[in-house]
Design a protein around this motif. Structure first.
Motif, mmCIF file in Angstrom:
data_model
loop_
_atom_site.group_PDB
_atom_site.id
_atom_site.type_symbol
_atom_site.label_atom_id
_atom_site.label_comp_id
_atom_site.label_asym_id
_atom_site.label_seq_id
_atom_site.Cartn_x
_atom_site.Cartn_y
_atom_site.Cartn_z
ATOM 1 N N ILE A 196 0.709 -1.190 0.119
ATOM 2 C CA ILE A 196 0.027 -0.019 0.088
ATOM 3 C C ILE A 196 0.714 1.175 0.146
ATOM 4 O O ILE A 196 0.429 2.234 0.201
ATOM 5 C CB ILE A 196 -0.898 -0.078 1.269
ATOM 6 N N GLY A 197 2.277 1.002 -0.288
ATOM 7 C CA GLY A 197 2.987 2.301 -0.244
ATOM 8 C C GLY A 197 3.744 2.688 1.036
ATOM 9 O O GLY A 197 3.539 1.931 2.089
ATOM 10 N N THR A 198 4.480 3.697 0.937
ATOM 11 C CA THR A 198 5.435 3.847 1.951
ATOM 12 C C THR A 198 5.485 5.406 2.595
ATOM 13 O O THR A 198 6.051 5.559 3.654
ATOM 14 C CB THR A 198 6.868 3.772 1.617
ATOM 15 N N VAL A 199 4.980 6.337 1.742
ATOM 16 C CA VAL A 199 5.149 7.806 2.255
ATOM 17 C C VAL A 199 6.424 8.271 1.931
ATOM 18 O O VAL A 199 6.704 9.250 1.229
ATOM 19 C CB VAL A 199 4.532 8.133 3.377
ATOM 20 N N SER A 252 3.361 7.812 -3.048
ATOM 21 C CA SER A 252 2.270 7.432 -2.086
ATOM 22 C C SER A 252 1.931 8.409 -0.787
ATOM 23 O O SER A 252 2.709 8.369 0.087
ATOM 24 C CB SER A 252 2.396 6.299 -1.490
ATOM 25 N N GLU A 299 -3.358 9.153 1.683
ATOM 26 C CA GLU A 299 -3.914 7.964 0.991
ATOM 27 C C GLU A 299 -3.261 6.733 1.622
ATOM 28 O O GLU A 299 -4.074 5.633 2.023
ATOM 29 C CB GLU A 299 -3.095 7.963 -0.415
ATOM 30 N N VAL A 300 -2.024 6.958 2.321
ATOM 31 C CA VAL A 300 -1.597 5.397 2.952
ATOM 32 C C VAL A 300 -2.417 5.236 4.184
ATOM 33 O O VAL A 300 -2.759 4.083 4.481
ATOM 34 C CB VAL A 300 0.119 5.484 3.286
ATOM 35 N N PRO A 360 -0.908 -5.066 5.709
ATOM 36 C CA PRO A 360 -0.106 -3.880 4.839
ATOM 37 C C PRO A 360 1.307 -4.249 4.602
ATOM 38 O O PRO A 360 2.055 -4.792 5.658
ATOM 39 C CB PRO A 360 -0.555 -2.667 5.611
ATOM 40 N N SER A 403 4.653 -2.400 3.302
ATOM 41 C CA SER A 403 5.000 -1.032 3.126
ATOM 42 C C SER A 403 6.537 -1.261 2.372
ATOM 43 O O SER A 403 7.440 -2.125 2.653
ATOM 44 C CB SER A 403 5.619 -0.349 4.231
#
Length: 428
Positions: A301-304, A310, A314-315, A348, A350
């Motif tokens: 779902i992404g890392t920021v 991302s 959103e994360v 999740p 990352s």
């Protein structure tokens, strides 16, 4: 006109209606209301002209635009429009022809409220977040994962040797990358055999549980064969590139994985092709929700803070969507409410440009219930893969002990060397 019956701002959706949140930038000369009406029409039972075959019974099945707020609008769909338990059909309805209509310049499906009948029609994860933690015998810390790099090009022998070093350095999971399947330099059968040999060796040496997220993505019949081969070798996970394989294949593979006692790791390769532009396409929220309903156990779902785009908002939304039992509506975050009933939470993942210096921020965002996957941030360590794995584990342990990374690195050479190379850099 043909579209006028698809807007009813007095309509209050029933609990059994699916609700979709859209953003629209209408084409020149088209109002937001008219564009919204065309979306509701095209995604349910309308067309460009009046229909003599549109009986009152059929008209009751029409989708309705019931709220417009600037360029955002909500559409409700009677549940009868959908075949329960059929994710391809649902997506063909609410995310089908609508993006190609001349009446819209840009259009975004942002989120969905899934009514109980639809939720109950899907199985959800077999293992889910807690089941994955049980498989890995991990309770109160993140699970650490690594992709041997380069992501493609290594032989089966080279990958297995790197995996052994990484496992022994303290990483829990080894993962194929999204584009490694069964190329001539690294055939699937040989890779799974050698990886399992090294897994057993690493478990004996460390006394810890180790496993392998092996990519079975292929034409469906070949995916089935590879899944069964993974089960025969005693591994616990298979990985699927869920969007390139498609919802239909994913639904069937989910059931086959359950039959063989395997957990399902979802890679989201291809998602940014339709979710990166914030004003157009389908959001990652809808992708993650669909994957949870179908039944993946882990999903990226992404890392920021990593190399892949991302945003934090959103994360954070995705964390709630896949981990919480219920989600309250939040109009500011463009998040519709959820009630997942008996659908288990998803773990999740990352990943993307992570290294030891970023672990404190990742753990602050995700907490302990997360798979942290670092590839280059392990393999790129100046002292090799084993040292890279140790540095990643040390960074996690420092956070768990409440010690600053710089302070912890004074007594942990591998972490110190990693910080000397990367510091707290956020890749671009």
């Amino acid at each position: 006109m043909a579209y006028s019956g698809f807007v009813d701002l007095s309509h209050i959706p029933e609990e059994d209606e699916l609700v979709a949140l859209f953003y629209v930038e209408p084409a020149e000369g088209i109002s937001v209301e008219e564009a919204a009406a065309r979306v509701a029409s095209e995604s349910s039972n309308g067309t460009w002209t009046d229909l003599p075959t549109m009986s009152e019974r059929i008209r009751k099945l029409s989708a309705k635009v019931f709220k417009i707020d600037g360029k955002w609008f909500l559409v409700s769909y009677p549940v009868e429009l959908f075949e329960l338990g059929n994710m391809p059909q649902i997506w063909s309805s609410i995310a089908g022809n609508i993006f190609g209509m001349k009446a819209v310049s840009r259009l975004r499906l942002e989120d969905v409220f899934w009514p109980k009948d639809i939720v109950r029609s899907f199985k959800g994860p077999k293992f889910g977040l807690n089941g994955v933690k049980n498989i890995m015998k991990v309770e109160k810390r993140p699970i650490l994962a690594t992709v041997p790099k380069p992501k493609v090009g290594m032989t089966s022998e080279e990958q297995a040797e790197a995996a052994y070093e990484i496992w022994c350095g303290g990483v829990d999971l080894l993962k194929d990358d999204e584009n490694l399947t069964s190329q001539s330099f690294n055939r699937f059968e040989r890779r799974i055999r050698l990886m399992m040999e090294m897994r057993r060796k690493a478990e004996k040496e460390t006394g810890e549980k180790k496993s392998y997220l092996v990519n079975i993505t292929a034409p469906y019949e070949e995916m089935k064969r590879r899944l069964r081969l993974v089960a025969d070798y005693g591994n616990e996970f298979v990985m699927v590139d869920i969007l390139t394989a498609g919802w239909s294949a994913l639904q069937s593979i989910r059931d086959l994985a359950e039959e063989n006692g395997l957990a399902l790791h979802a890679h989201r390769a291809f998602h940014a092709a339709f979710d990166r532009i914030r004003e157009h396409g389908v959001s990652m929220k809808v992708v993650a929700e669909s994957a949870r309903l179908i039944g993946v156990d882990n999903i990226h779902i992404g890392t920021v803070v990593g190399k892949l785009e991302s945003p934090l908002e959103e994360v954070m939304s995705l964390i709630r969507i896949i981990r919480d039992e219920k989600v309250e509506e939040n109009w500011d975050m463009k998040l519709l409410r959820k009630d997942w009933l008996d659908i288990k939470p998803v773990m999740p993942v990352s990943s993307g440009g992570l290294h030891p210096g970023l672990i404190p921020e990742i753990m602050r965002i995700f907490g302990g219930d997360v798979i942290i996957q670092a590839g280059g941030g392990v393999l790129g360590h100046p002292d090799g893969p084993k040292a890279g794995a140790k540095a990643l584990r040390q960074a996690m342990e420092a956070v768990l002990e409440g010690v600053d990374l710089e302070e912890y690195a004074k007594k942990h050479q591998e972490l110190r060397r990693a910080l000397e190379k990367w510091g707290y850099m956020k890749p671009v």
